[in-house]
Design a protein around this motif. Structure first.
Motif, PDB file in Angstrom:
ATOM      1  N   SER A  63      42.715  66.828  71.017  1.00  0.00           N
ATOM      2  CA  SER A  63      41.796  66.759  72.006  1.00  0.00           C
ATOM      3  C   SER A  63      42.072  67.292  73.457  1.00  0.00           C
ATOM      4  O   SER A  63      43.015  67.739  73.808  1.00  0.00           O
ATOM      5  N   VAL A  64      40.842  67.761  74.205  1.00  0.00           N
ATOM      6  CA  VAL A  64      40.930  68.573  75.367  1.00  0.00           C
ATOM      7  C   VAL A  64      39.555  68.534  76.132  1.00  0.00           C
ATOM      8  O   VAL A  64      38.447  68.454  75.359  1.00  0.00           O
ATOM      9  N   PRO A  65      39.453  68.332  77.453  1.00  0.00           N
ATOM     10  CA  PRO A  65      38.241  68.336  78.107  1.00  0.00           C
ATOM     11  C   PRO A  65      37.697  69.842  78.445  1.00  0.00           C
ATOM     12  O   PRO A  65      38.481  70.514  78.739  1.00  0.00           O
ATOM     13  N   VAL A  66      36.595  69.954  78.106  1.00  0.00           N
ATOM     14  CA  VAL A  66      36.007  71.528  78.121  1.00  0.00           C
ATOM     15  C   VAL A  66      34.837  71.349  79.131  1.00  0.00           C
ATOM     16  O   VAL A  66      33.899  70.600  79.032  1.00  0.00           O
ATOM     17  N   ASP A  67      34.709  72.457  79.917  1.00  0.00           N
ATOM     18  CA  ASP A  67      33.686  72.788  80.812  1.00  0.00           C
ATOM     19  C   ASP A  67      32.534  73.307  79.826  1.00  0.00           C
ATOM     20  O   ASP A  67      32.848  74.597  79.530  1.00  0.00           O
ATOM     21  N   LEU A  68      31.564  72.677  79.449  1.00  0.00           N
ATOM     22  CA  LEU A  68      30.395  72.766  78.853  1.00  0.00           C
ATOM     23  C   LEU A  68      29.103  72.864  79.379  1.00  0.00           C
ATOM     24  O   LEU A  68      28.191  72.162  78.998  1.00  0.00           O
ATOM     25  N   SER A  69      29.064  73.229  80.630  1.00  0.00           N
ATOM     26  CA  SER A  69      27.807  72.929  81.542  1.00  0.00           C
ATOM     27  C   SER A  69      26.802  73.680  80.974  1.00  0.00           C
ATOM     28  O   SER A  69      25.694  73.110  81.545  1.00  0.00           O
ATOM     29  N   ARG A  70      27.015  74.825  80.478  1.00  0.00           N
ATOM     30  CA  ARG A  70      25.766  75.429  80.065  1.00  0.00           C
ATOM     31  C   ARG A  70      25.460  75.502  78.597  1.00  0.00           C
ATOM     32  O   ARG A  70      26.497  75.590  77.672  1.00  0.00           O
ATOM     33  N   ALA A  71      24.126  75.068  78.228  1.00  0.00           N
ATOM     34  CA  ALA A  71      23.763  74.851  76.946  1.00  0.00           C
ATOM     35  C   ALA A  71      23.853  76.010  76.003  1.00  0.00           C
ATOM     36  O   ALA A  71      23.895  77.206  76.486  1.00  0.00           O
ATOM     37  N   GLY A  72      23.902  75.856  74.605  1.00  0.00           N
ATOM     38  CA  GLY A  72      23.923  76.959  73.744  1.00  0.00           C
ATOM     39  C   GLY A  72      24.588  76.667  72.660  1.00  0.00           C
ATOM     40  O   GLY A  72      25.411  75.583  72.319  1.00  0.00           O
ATOM     41  N   ASP A  73      24.785  77.809  71.750  1.00  0.00           N
ATOM     42  CA  ASP A  73      25.504  77.686  70.569  1.00  0.00           C
ATOM     43  C   ASP A  73      26.754  78.225  70.791  1.00  0.00           C
ATOM     44  O   ASP A  73      26.695  79.560  71.349  1.00  0.00           O
ATOM     45  N   TYR A  74      28.047  77.657  70.328  1.00  0.00           N
ATOM     46  CA  TYR A  74      29.130  78.100  70.548  1.00  0.00           C
ATOM     47  C   TYR A  74      29.961  78.252  69.451  1.00  0.00           C
ATOM     48  O   TYR A  74      29.745  77.489  68.299  1.00  0.00           O
ATOM     49  N   ARG A  75      31.049  78.955  69.565  1.00  0.00           N
ATOM     50  CA  ARG A  75      31.912  79.146  68.001  1.00  0.00           C
ATOM     51  C   ARG A  75      33.522  78.678  68.851  1.00  0.00           C
ATOM     52  O   ARG A  75      33.931  78.944  69.951  1.00  0.00           O
ATOM     53  N   VAL A  76      33.920  77.731  68.091  1.00  0.00           N
ATOM     54  CA  VAL A  76      35.339  77.464  68.462  1.00  0.00           C
ATOM     55  C   VAL A  76      36.481  77.756  67.468  1.00  0.00           C
ATOM     56  O   VAL A  76      36.249  77.725  66.184  1.00  0.00           O
ATOM     57  N   PHE A  77      37.605  78.553  68.141  1.00  0.00           N
ATOM     58  CA  PHE A  77      38.491  78.958  67.329  1.00  0.00           C
ATOM     59  C   PHE A  77      39.876  78.248  67.548  1.00  0.00           C
ATOM     60  O   PHE A  77      40.258  78.170  68.704  1.00  0.00           O
ATOM     61  N   ALA A  78      40.536  77.730  66.452  1.00  0.00           N
ATOM     62  CA  ALA A  78      41.913  77.212  66.553  1.00  0.00           C
ATOM     63  C   ALA A  78      43.055  78.307  65.931  1.00  0.00           C
ATOM     64  O   ALA A  78      43.002  78.526  65.014  1.00  0.00           O
ATOM     65  N   THR A  82      51.639  77.361  61.274  1.00  0.00           N
ATOM     66  CA  THR A  82      52.076  76.123  60.459  1.00  0.00           C
ATOM     67  C   THR A  82      53.703  75.953  60.756  1.00  0.00           C
ATOM     68  O   THR A  82      54.405  76.734  61.085  1.00  0.00           O
ATOM     69  N   ALA A  83      54.141  74.958  60.396  1.00  0.00           N
ATOM     70  CA  ALA A  83      55.457  74.448  60.377  1.00  0.00           C
ATOM     71  C   ALA A  83      56.137  75.658  59.501  1.00  0.00           C
ATOM     72  O   ALA A  83      57.509  75.730  59.708  1.00  0.00           O
ATOM     73  N   ASP A  84      55.742  75.871  58.355  1.00  0.00           N
ATOM     74  CA  ASP A  84      56.451  76.873  57.694  1.00  0.00           C
ATOM     75  C   ASP A  84      56.135  78.174  58.066  1.00  0.00           C
ATOM     76  O   ASP A  84      56.836  79.234  57.291  1.00  0.00           O
ATOM     77  N   GLY A  85      55.446  78.706  59.079  1.00  0.00           N
ATOM     78  CA  GLY A  85      55.488  79.819  59.598  1.00  0.00           C
ATOM     79  C   GLY A  85      54.108  80.845  59.356  1.00  0.00           C
ATOM     80  O   GLY A  85      54.304  81.899  59.530  1.00  0.00           O
ATOM     81  N   GLN A  86      53.270  79.874  58.806  1.00  0.00           N
ATOM     82  CA  GLN A  86      52.236  80.763  58.356  1.00  0.00           C
ATOM     83  C   GLN A  86      50.750  80.735  59.347  1.00  0.00           C
ATOM     84  O   GLN A  86      50.678  79.587  60.120  1.00  0.00           O
ATOM     85  N   PRO A  87      50.657  82.002  60.106  1.00  0.00           N
ATOM     86  CA  PRO A  87      49.414  82.065  61.091  1.00  0.00           C
ATOM     87  C   PRO A  87      48.049  81.783  60.360  1.00  0.00           C
ATOM     88  O   PRO A  87      47.663  82.279  59.152  1.00  0.00           O
ATOM     89  N   PHE A  88      47.276  81.150  61.287  1.00  0.00           N
ATOM     90  CA  PHE A  88      46.058  80.857  61.013  1.00  0.00           C
ATOM     91  C   PHE A  88      45.109  80.792  62.216  1.00  0.00           C
ATOM     92  O   PHE A  88      45.503  80.421  63.349  1.00  0.00           O
ATOM     93  N   THR A  89      44.005  81.256  61.861  1.00  0.00           N
ATOM     94  CA  THR A  89      42.666  81.196  63.141  1.00  0.00           C
ATOM     95  C   THR A  89      41.618  80.678  62.082  1.00  0.00           C
ATOM     96  O   THR A  89      41.051  80.990  61.197  1.00  0.00           O
TER      97      THR A  89
END
Length: 223
Positions: A63-78, A82-89
């Motif tokens: 969880s995190v608070p985000v400044d989303l004052s502007r309407a629209g379609d967004y993309r969120v990337f994590a 991982t704990a075993d060293g595998q990178p992910f997006t």
């Protein structure tokens, strides 16, 4: 995302979970650049960009608070390891309700300004291979030679392909304290653009205790 549609606001609570192949929440990660997870929130026209670091609870909810004052379609990337060293997006769509007026992509330029700082880009992107890009930070016409470490580096660069928001998280050459890398004014990256086209680059750097983001449009063209 636990709530893929939200109302606009300056501190919208964004909550999400990452699940493994069995559907169980992932609660263990390998720190990458001093954080377990980097969250990038970008509006699809790239007129809004946020680089955030959410908090993980014991049940596996971020969880995190985000400044989303502007309407629209967004993309969120994590962006995480991982704990075993595998990178992910991983990516997910987010909609902020209200009138959405997409902005045209700014024209390609080699100089931009943010909060009184000028950042200059040197280098070109050639699709399909690593390209060296150097970003130089100055203030009031003088080079900034005392950049401060931010997440274990003097700068972090995210590049997004304009056509589909294809995501590149790029780390700089060298790191603070290695006896070689200077604290500015130059920050050098190796960027591999997967295809020709327009890209939007977002450089995070810290100076005098404040993190700022410089933005560029760059064109990747065949050599």
């Amino acid at each position: 995302l636990l709530e893929p549609t939200v109302s606009p606001g300056s501190r919208v609570p964004l909550r999400f979970r990452i699940s493994d192949a069995d559907g169980s929440p992932v609660t263990r990660y390998t720190p990458n650049h001093e954080k377990d997870l980097h969250l990038i929130v970008v509006r699809r026209d790239m007129a809004v960009f946020r680089h955030l670091h959410p908090v993980l609870d014991e049940q596996g909810t971020w969880s995190v608070p985000v400044d989303l004052s502007r309407a629209g379609d967004y993309r969120v990337f994590a962006d995480f390891v991982t704990a075993d060293g595998q990178p992910f997006t991983l990516g997910a769509d987010l909609r902020v309700t209200g009138d959405y007026h997409p902005q045209p992509l700014p024209k390609a330029a080699t100089t931009t300004t943010v909060d009184g700082y000028t950042v200059t880009l040197d280098g070109t992107l050639v699709p399909g291979r690593a390209s060296t890009v150097t970003l130089t930070v100055s203030r009031d016409g003088e080079p900034v030679t005392d950049l401060e470490p931010y997440l274990g580096a003097y700068g972090h660069l995210v590049a997004l392909r304009a056509t589909d928001l294809g995501y590149l998280h790029v780390h700089p050459e060298g790191h603070p304290g290695d006896g070689v890398t200077k604290a500015g004014p130059d920050i050098t990256f190796a960027v591999t653009a997967p295809s020709a086209g327009d890209y939007r680059m977002f450089l995070d750097f810290r100076h005098r205790g404040v993190v700022r983001t410089a933005e560029f449009t760059v064109v990747a063209a065949p050599a």
